[in-house]
Enzyme design. Structure first.
Site, PDB file in Angstrom:
ATOM      1  CG  ASP A 439     106.134  65.739 -43.191  1.00 49.09           C
ATOM      2  OD1 ASP A 439     106.705  65.738 -42.091  1.00 49.09           O
ATOM      3  OD2 ASP A 439     106.536  66.379 -44.174  1.00 49.09           O
ATOM      4  CG  ASP A 638     106.312  67.252 -48.747  1.00 48.56           C
ATOM      5  OD1 ASP A 638     106.835  66.764 -47.725  1.00 48.56           O
ATOM      6  OD2 ASP A 638     106.362  68.458 -49.037  1.00 48.56           O
ATOM      7  CG  ASP A 642     107.851  62.478 -45.568  1.00 51.07           C
ATOM      8  OD1 ASP A 642     108.092  62.392 -44.350  1.00 51.07           O
ATOM      9  OD2 ASP A 642     107.503  63.537 -46.117  1.00 51.07           O
TER      10      ASP A 642
END
Length: 750
Positions: A439, A638, A642
């Protein structure tokens, strides 16, 4: 592979909190005609399934008829009726077993290491009776669930590790009881000078205690996952403020909301369900969905998502998706499904056990027949001793230690390096990973926008431009405004009070500072004000291509300069990405950010591929697509957004600075949240799996060589038939080699 059943696997998936215990009730799912789905038609209660065998479905808790694993609910529930009763029961059995096993070990193994105090104090005969008294509750009470599962495995002929454990422990225990009560029935070669026969109480008790330890570890891991899913569910609003057709407002439970209802969302409230704005304007924090820290402006006609957080404005929304159809419910279900779909290491253990168990039984039977026909007198006694010795020596004591010892040592070593490991499965999978999805926000970058540049136009002073911008933005709660204010504070700029402050949704802010008209915003605001940005557009675009957010500052109707804010890349990221490439990873960046910003970050860091403008379900879908191409995928993220992708990936890696739900959904957690932790985790996984394979080799060599020797193959050639005492010593030596090898992991330095 041989492992403690289920123990360090840490099988993912939520767990039953219905108040039923799976194991201590010894409930095992019945099977009719090979059909493992026993849920009756029209049943609308909770259906339980096996994490490893999806075909097993049962209308209540119990054990899987194939592998003996505790069944789990198929659907996710917010109900938490207290601690998992199976975990409570197994923990109690483990501690009772451990307390009683330690003195048995001291009595049995003390003399082998020169500690003979208790043996001399009690005498050999009395100490054997003490071992019997101490080991009996360990085996018959602490180990009872394993006998139930072992019996079930033989009844259904689905042989697994419980078959081997129940068979070996049972044989060791029965043999030892007979050896204590009636040693005279054994051949003279099996008795010492005092007429005592060696016993296996300590081996049986140690195996039971070890397997229980594994079970407790595995159940704790599942318990943590259940908490993660409840934490996700807990993110939803509990009530909704519904506007009735007559204009009155009523607060109702979330499950009473109907499609089409108009709902008022007050400032600071959670959006209750997915819907469309029909009235009002506000900025909504959608970071749980998009992962991006900047709130999104919402006006009439804009979609909103349940569980996102409204800013300072008031909204009226129309419910378009409720209940299980909302984005949050789908995220929850995706996490649960992905976690339950994993094939744990236990499968390999059961496959080998499925072959090993019948082979051991066959060797024991052949040994009994051969000794009974051709053995010396008393032939039948020799045959029985030989058959039992085969069953005992096959019991996986060292095998049971092989994986937990390595995992426990690796877990401690990893923690010292800032890498928290959830379970053995994550370590095993990570060794084979070839694709890493990261990410952007909070993983590659800091996740907090910062002021990076102030570019004044000719005739304007940088400090003055920043002072005007920061004074104006102090009235806004927008993260970009916070970045400008914080940047001005760091540079020692003095603020003044802004008047006539006005937020222009989606464009910027206006007001008066020191009596001057000041505006700060994007190109759309400049266009609305009828100003020509001229050559500044090129400067702004160039900075946008660097991944920055650029705003124009307008002073008394003329553009005074640009302010640029960016989410800076972490200092450790470039070196970490280089090291990951060297380790053979293909790196893909998946972000909710726009293509232009994502491309700017990717090209600067040398990332192989980007996927921009992605939603949570997109990340999980991308991972599934890669997995269909036979790629082994790790995901580093995080945020709550996700969690489905972390659960879907072969290995999930959570940044320790992120959301609890992300951490619970992941196999690894990096304490500092930096990518160099992934480099250390990869090296640790290689070292640990190599260590486990060495341990398994030591243990398997012992078992593979011990079984034929126990059966007596050396007797015709060398007159050697190993006695119980020698076998117990060999078993201890095998376990010791495994323990010492595992402890080498402590010396790792990355």
């Amino acid at each position: 592979m041989f492992l403690v059943p289920e123990g360090d696997v840490g099988q993912q998936g939520h767990h039953d909190h219905s108040g039923h215990a799976h194991a201590h009730g010894a409930a095992t799912v019945g099977v009719k005609n090979g059909d493992y789905d026993t849920v009756p038609e029209g049943f609308n209660g909770t259906v339980y399934t096996c994490p490893m065998h999806a075909q097993v479905r049962h209308p209540g808790p119990g054990s899987c008829p194939i592998c003996g694993m505790g069944l789990e609910p198929e659907t996710v529930s917010l109900e938490d009726d207290g601690p998992n009763p199976e975990l409570v029961d197994f923990t109690r059995r483990f501690w009772a077993g451990a307390v009683l096993t330690i003195p048995v070990l001291v009595l049995a193994m003390g003399p082998f290491v020169g500690f003979t105090y208790f043996m001399e104090l009690l005498g050999k005969r009395t100490s054997l009776w003490f071992e019997l008294a101490l080991a009996t509750p360990v085996i018959l009470w602490s180990g009872w669930p394993f006998f139930v599962r072992g019996y079930q495995s033989f009844r259904t002929m689905n042989l697994n590790m419980f078959s081997l454990i129940s068979m070996g422990v049972g044989a060791a225990y029965i043999f030892s009881i007979i050896a204590v009560i009636a040693p005279q029935i054994f051949p003279a070669g099996f008795r010492d000078e005092n007429g005592n026969v060696g016993v296996y109480f300590e081996a049986a008790a140690v195996i039971v205690t070890l397997v229980l330890l594994g079970q407790v570890m595995e159940l704790r891991a599942r318990e943590g996952t259940g908490k993660a899913i409840r934490a996700l569910l807990d993110m939803a609003a509990k009530t909704a403020l519904v506007i009735r057709p007559d204009g009155t407002e009523e607060e109702i439970e979330l499950d009473q909301v109907q499609l089409g209802d108009h709902i008022r969302v007050r400032p600071g409230d959670k959006v209750p369900v997915d819907g469309v704005v029909v009235e009002g304007r506000s900025s909504v924090d959608e970071s749980m969905i998009s992962g991006e820290p900047v709130p999104v402006e919402k006006v009439a006609g804009e979609p909103v998502t349940g569980a996102t957080i409204n800013g300072t404005g008031s909204l009226v929304i129309e419910a378009t998706r409720i209940g299980a159809d909302t984005m949050l419910s789908q995220i929850v279900q995706m996490v649960a499904n992905a976690q339950r779909s994993r094939a744990p290491i236990q499968k390999y253990a059961d496959q080998v056990a499925g072959m090993f168990v019948p082979a051991v039984i066959a060797v024991a039977i052949v040994s009994f027949i051969v000794w009974s026909i051709w053995g010396p007198d008393p032939a039948m006694a020799y045959g029985l001793v030989s058959a039992v010795a085969v069953l005992i020596i096959a019991c996986p004591c060292a095998l049971g230690l092989a994986t937990p010892m390595s995992i426990m040592t690796a877990t401690g070593t990893g923690a010292q390096m800032g890498v928290l490991i959830k379970n053995a499965e994550a370590l095993e999978r990570f060794e084979k990973i070839d694709t890493l999805i990261v990410d952007k926000t909070g993983t590659l970058t800091e996740g907090k926008p910062k002021l990076v540049a102030v570019l004044p136009e000719e005739g304007h002073d940088e400090a003055e431009v920043l002072r005007l911008a920061a004074s104006l933005e102090r009235g806004s709660e927008h993260p970009l405004a916070e970045a400008i204010v914080r940047g001005a504070e760091e540079r020692g700029v003095d603020f003044t009070k802004a008047e006539d402050f006005e937020a222009v949704t989606g464009k910027g802010v206006k007001g008066r500072v020191d009596g001057k008209s000041v505006a700060l915003g994007n190109a759309a605001l400049i266009h609305d004000m009828g100003l020509d940005s001229g050559a500044l557009v090129d400067t702004a675009n160039a900075r946008r291509d660097e991944g920055e957010t650029v705003m124009f500052i307008v002073l008394d109707g003329t553009i005074a300069g640009l302010v640029s804010v960016a989410d800076p890349v972490k200092e450790t990221t470039p070196a970490a990405l280089k090291a990951l490439h060297e380790q053979g990873f293909r790196i893909i960046m998946a972000t909710g950010d726009n293509e232009r910003t994502a491309q700017a970050v990717a090209s600067r860091l040398g990332i192989d591929e980007i996927r921009a403008d992605v939603l949570p379900e997109d990340k999980a879908r991308i991972i599934r697509e890669l997995q269909k191409q036979s790629r082994k995928v790790a995901m580093a993220g995080d945020g709550v957004n996700d969690a489905p992708a972390l659960a879907q990936a072969d290995v999930g890696i959570a940044m320790g600075t992120g959301a609890d739900v992300a951490i619970e959904s992941a196999g690894f957690t990096l304490v500092k949240g930096n990518l160099d932790g992934i480099v250390r985790a990869r090296k640790l996984s290689h070292a640990t799996m190599r260590n486990i394979r060495q341990n398994l080799f030591f243990a398997l060599i012992y078992n593979a060589s011990g079984v034929p020797i126990a059966a007596g193959v050396l007797y015709p050639f060398f007159g050697i038939l190993i006695g119980p005492i020698f076998a117990a010593f060999a078993m201890s030596a095998s376990s010791l080699s495994v323990v010492l090898n595992s402890l080498r992991l402590r010396r790792l330095k990355f």
